[in-house]
Motif scaffolding. Structure first.
Motif, mmCIF file in Angstrom:
data_model
loop_
_atom_site.group_PDB
_atom_site.id
_atom_site.type_symbol
_atom_site.label_atom_id
_atom_site.label_comp_id
_atom_site.label_asym_id
_atom_site.label_seq_id
_atom_site.Cartn_x
_atom_site.Cartn_y
_atom_site.Cartn_z
ATOM 1 N N ILE A 203 0.792 -1.584 0.033
ATOM 2 C CA ILE A 203 0.362 0.334 -0.143
ATOM 3 C C ILE A 203 0.537 1.685 0.050
ATOM 4 O O ILE A 203 0.270 2.412 -0.134
ATOM 5 C CB ILE A 203 -0.714 0.074 1.171
ATOM 6 C CG1 ILE A 203 -0.089 -0.377 2.603
ATOM 7 C CG2 ILE A 203 -1.878 -1.300 0.705
ATOM 8 C CD1 ILE A 203 -1.515 0.209 3.890
ATOM 9 N N GLY A 204 2.051 0.858 -0.085
ATOM 10 C CA GLY A 204 2.934 2.210 -0.176
ATOM 11 C C GLY A 204 2.912 2.372 -1.993
ATOM 12 O O GLY A 204 2.151 2.890 -2.748
ATOM 13 N N ASN A 205 4.388 3.531 -2.443
ATOM 14 C CA ASN A 205 4.313 4.294 -3.379
ATOM 15 C C ASN A 205 5.958 4.316 -3.572
ATOM 16 O O ASN A 205 6.441 3.029 -2.978
ATOM 17 C CB ASN A 205 4.164 5.301 -3.652
ATOM 18 C CG ASN A 205 4.788 6.075 -2.672
ATOM 19 O OD1 ASN A 205 5.108 6.521 -1.913
ATOM 20 N ND2 ASN A 205 4.217 7.847 -2.824
ATOM 21 N N VAL A 206 6.542 4.915 -4.776
ATOM 22 C CA VAL A 206 7.868 5.019 -5.203
ATOM 23 C C VAL A 206 7.876 6.472 -5.590
ATOM 24 O O VAL A 206 6.609 7.074 -6.047
ATOM 25 C CB VAL A 206 7.931 4.449 -6.659
ATOM 26 C CG1 VAL A 206 9.069 4.072 -7.174
ATOM 27 C CG2 VAL A 206 7.561 2.468 -6.523
ATOM 28 N N VAL A 207 8.882 6.837 -5.129
ATOM 29 C CA VAL A 207 9.357 8.336 -5.352
ATOM 30 C C VAL A 207 10.495 8.433 -5.366
ATOM 31 O O VAL A 207 11.556 7.961 -5.588
ATOM 32 C CB VAL A 207 9.945 9.419 -3.169
ATOM 33 C CG1 VAL A 207 10.171 10.241 -3.960
ATOM 34 C CG2 VAL A 207 7.961 8.688 -3.163
ATOM 35 N N LEU A 208 10.542 9.278 -6.583
ATOM 36 C CA LEU A 208 12.095 9.276 -8.007
ATOM 37 C C LEU A 208 11.746 10.762 -7.686
ATOM 38 O O LEU A 208 11.014 11.713 -7.877
ATOM 39 C CB LEU A 208 11.451 9.324 -9.193
ATOM 40 C CG LEU A 208 10.663 7.369 -9.574
ATOM 41 C CD1 LEU A 208 10.690 7.393 -10.797
ATOM 42 C CD2 LEU A 208 11.838 6.408 -9.297
ATOM 43 N N GLY A 209 12.855 10.777 -7.494
ATOM 44 C CA GLY A 209 13.676 12.778 -7.145
ATOM 45 C C GLY A 209 14.034 13.317 -8.408
ATOM 46 O O GLY A 209 13.721 12.857 -9.524
ATOM 47 N N ASN A 210 14.381 14.337 -8.253
ATOM 48 C CA ASN A 210 14.848 15.342 -9.446
ATOM 49 C C ASN A 210 16.336 14.750 -9.981
ATOM 50 O O ASN A 210 17.260 14.064 -9.866
ATOM 51 C CB ASN A 210 15.248 16.727 -8.908
ATOM 52 C CG ASN A 210 14.445 17.351 -8.428
ATOM 53 O OD1 ASN A 210 12.926 17.489 -8.973
ATOM 54 N ND2 ASN A 210 14.622 18.105 -6.816
ATOM 55 N N ASP A 211 16.110 15.153 -11.261
ATOM 56 C CA ASP A 211 16.738 14.292 -12.428
ATOM 57 C C ASP A 211 16.778 12.873 -12.024
ATOM 58 O O ASP A 211 18.608 12.593 -12.398
ATOM 59 C CB ASP A 211 17.955 15.797 -11.945
ATOM 60 C CG ASP A 211 19.364 15.111 -13.212
ATOM 61 O OD1 ASP A 211 19.204 14.655 -14.200
ATOM 62 O OD2 ASP A 211 20.491 15.312 -12.873
ATOM 63 N N VAL A 212 16.281 12.191 -11.789
ATOM 64 C CA VAL A 212 16.329 10.397 -12.389
ATOM 65 C C VAL A 212 15.820 10.098 -13.385
ATOM 66 O O VAL A 212 15.616 10.368 -13.747
ATOM 67 C CB VAL A 212 15.793 10.215 -11.081
ATOM 68 C CG1 VAL A 212 15.386 8.425 -11.676
ATOM 69 C CG2 VAL A 212 15.953 10.724 -9.217
ATOM 70 N N GLU A 213 17.305 9.172 -13.293
ATOM 71 C CA GLU A 213 16.970 8.447 -14.868
ATOM 72 C C GLU A 213 16.679 6.941 -14.754
ATOM 73 O O GLU A 213 17.712 6.557 -14.265
ATOM 74 C CB GLU A 213 18.093 8.839 -15.906
ATOM 75 C CG GLU A 213 18.164 8.316 -17.141
ATOM 76 C CD GLU A 213 18.057 9.027 -18.599
ATOM 77 O OE1 GLU A 213 17.895 8.454 -20.334
ATOM 78 O OE2 GLU A 213 18.853 9.924 -18.787
ATOM 79 N N ILE A 214 15.584 6.444 -15.219
ATOM 80 C CA ILE A 214 15.213 4.603 -15.534
ATOM 81 C C ILE A 214 15.568 3.814 -16.661
ATOM 82 O O ILE A 214 15.191 4.716 -17.326
ATOM 83 C CB ILE A 214 14.297 4.673 -14.559
ATOM 84 C CG1 ILE A 214 14.261 5.307 -13.004
ATOM 85 C CG2 ILE A 214 14.040 2.975 -14.810
ATOM 86 C CD1 ILE A 214 15.419 5.046 -12.303
ATOM 87 N N GLN A 215 16.051 3.012 -16.822
ATOM 88 C CA GLN A 215 16.612 3.281 -18.584
ATOM 89 C C GLN A 215 15.254 1.601 -18.731
ATOM 90 O O GLN A 215 14.914 1.350 -17.911
ATOM 91 C CB GLN A 215 17.662 2.455 -18.534
ATOM 92 C CG GLN A 215 19.168 3.253 -18.359
ATOM 93 C CD GLN A 215 19.145 4.698 -19.332
ATOM 94 O OE1 GLN A 215 18.033 5.768 -19.683
ATOM 95 N NE2 GLN A 215 19.495 3.491 -20.801
ATOM 96 N N SER A 216 15.476 1.406 -19.523
ATOM 97 C CA SER A 216 14.198 0.134 -19.666
ATOM 98 C C SER A 216 14.447 -0.904 -19.325
ATOM 99 O O SER A 216 15.576 -1.600 -19.126
ATOM 100 C CB SER A 216 14.442 -0.054 -21.619
ATOM 101 O OG SER A 216 14.439 1.329 -22.631
ATOM 102 N N ASN A 217 12.940 -1.554 -19.430
ATOM 103 C CA ASN A 217 12.758 -2.835 -18.315
ATOM 104 C C ASN A 217 13.173 -2.807 -16.971
ATOM 105 O O ASN A 217 13.387 -4.265 -16.261
ATOM 106 C CB ASN A 217 12.774 -3.611 -19.244
ATOM 107 C CG ASN A 217 12.066 -3.922 -20.824
ATOM 108 O OD1 ASN A 217 11.723 -3.598 -20.789
ATOM 109 N ND2 ASN A 217 12.947 -4.325 -22.522
ATOM 110 N N THR A 218 13.411 -1.866 -16.377
ATOM 111 C CA THR A 218 13.270 -1.732 -15.044
ATOM 112 C C THR A 218 12.572 -1.642 -13.802
ATOM 113 O O THR A 218 11.207 -1.098 -14.786
ATOM 114 C CB THR A 218 14.672 -0.607 -14.435
ATOM 115 O OG1 THR A 218 15.960 -0.951 -15.330
ATOM 116 C CG2 THR A 218 14.107 -0.257 -13.089
ATOM 117 N N CYS A 219 12.045 -2.591 -13.300
ATOM 118 C CA CYS A 219 11.479 -2.323 -12.690
ATOM 119 C C CYS A 219 11.454 -2.089 -10.967
ATOM 120 O O CYS A 219 12.425 -2.332 -10.351
ATOM 121 C CB CYS A 219 10.828 -3.765 -12.172
ATOM 122 S SG CYS A 219 9.764 -4.516 -14.000
#
Length: 359
Positions: A203-219
């Motif tokens: 029931i939580g979430n995900v927080v991505l900070g400023n200037d984060v980059e996540i590449q393809s097919n990452t979970c």
């Protein structure tokens, strides 16, 4: 990449100093080992400067220490404190000029009337944006993306095709999600009860900070409670798995196929090389580095470099590897010694005495 600039214009973009032939036209960016006519490339050092005479490029960015030296290069020279960074600035300029998307909202996009889109937002074909979503100014959402209920997306983000962002997740500003990234899937949480694996609600979430980059097919899994957090300026490569309730600090790098089990705390400036695996419920200190294919079973202090399976301090790991390489030779010596020992055991007392005396 193609461009249409003079050497002087490139100097203004990169901060480099144009030494000569400032009006020389440059039409393309090239790698040093694939330099082409009309192109520009860069040289980080002068170790092989004597080979520049064969370079076909129109312009070359070289280190500042090349000033006053006679280089055999026939084109225009630019001097930079950091030639690689100057070239990157030029690449950024060219990349910004390219039209990567169609501005506006595609007619096939399905957007809830309760979603709030900022100014100059682009939404591609067949993208779905659910109730309660907020999207900041100048964000680009490419085709076939899904953004779940009550997601917050900041300003100037790029969300490439087939990205999924599940409900309640938060992206701050300048986030880049490459194609196929999945943000906020359920954490892998089950309780064994009455002979069965019973799902624990995530029931939580995900927080991505400023200037984060996540590449393809990452979970990146949502937290069981609270948040899975990726700190500002952290970069995560393709095919990485981040478990629930993981916290990663600022400016860390996770390379391809890294796996991080749940409730792991990774500090600032950490580097995890390809295929590193981290067991859960541990802490990786600031600026720690872990070598490729290492298996980390316990916490790592700040500033340390670990390697191996199980991971250990690099010096210790390399000592063990050095010994392993000598095992065939050591085994051969051991067998020879064992043979001599057996022969000695089979000798009579007088035979042993003769052998001892060399008779």
């Amino acid at each position: 990449m193609t461009l249409n600039l003079t050497v002087q214009e490139i100097a203004q973009i990169t901060g480099a100093e144009a030494a000569q032939n400032a009006q020389t036209p440059v039409t393309k960016l090239c790698a040093l080992d694939d330099a082409q006519e009309g192109g520009i490339c860069y040289l980080t050092g002068l170790d092989h400067a004597d080979q520049l005479g064969a370079l076909k490029a129109a312009a070359l960015i070289v280190p500042e220490e090349a000033k006053g030296k006679e280089l055999p290069f026939n084109g225009a020279l630019l001097y930079a404190k950091n030639p690689e960074w100057a070239f990157i600035l030029l690449m950024k300029y060219v990349d910004a000029k390219r039209q990567k998307h169609t501005a506006g909202i595609h007619p096939t996009a399905v957007i809830s009337p309760n979603a709030k889109l900022g100014e100059n937002v682009s939404v591609g074909a067949y993208t779905v944006i659910e109730d309660g979503v907020t999207v900041g100014d100048n964000t680009v959402i490419f085709p076939q993306c899904y953004i779940g209920k009550d997601v917050t997306v900041g300003k100037n983000c790029y969300i490439y095709p087939q990205v999924v962002i599940r409900e309640d997740c938060v992206l701050k500003d300048y986030v880049v999600l490459q194609a196929g990234a999945k943000i906020g899937s359920d954490g892998f949480g089950f309780a064994f009860h009455e002979g069965r694996h019973q799902k624990i609600p995530q029931i939580g979430n995900v927080v991505l900070g400023n200037d984060v980059e996540i590449q393809s097919n990452t979970c990146i899994d949502r937290a069981k409670i609270s948040s899975t957090v990726i700190g500002d300026n952290t970069k995560i490569d393709n095919l990485v798995q981040i478990g629930h309730n993981v916290r990663i600090g600022m400016s860390s790098i996770l390379c391809a196929q890294v796996g991080v089990a749940g409730t792991t705390d990774i500090g600032n400036g950490v580097v995890l090389a390809g295929q590193v695996g981290l067991a859960g419920h541990m802490k990786i200190g600031d600026r720690a580095q872990v070598g490729a294919q290492s298996g980390v079973m316990s916490s790592i202090p700040a500033g340390q470099t670990y390697f191996g399976y199980p991971a250990m301090p690099k010096k210790e790991a390399f000592q063990q590897l050095a010994i392993l390489r000598k095992l065939p030779e050591m085994n051969k010596e051991f067998k020879a010694f064992k043979k001599q020992l057996n022969e000695a055991k089979n000798l009579s007392f007088f035979g042993k005495l003769k052998k001892l005396l060399g008779l």
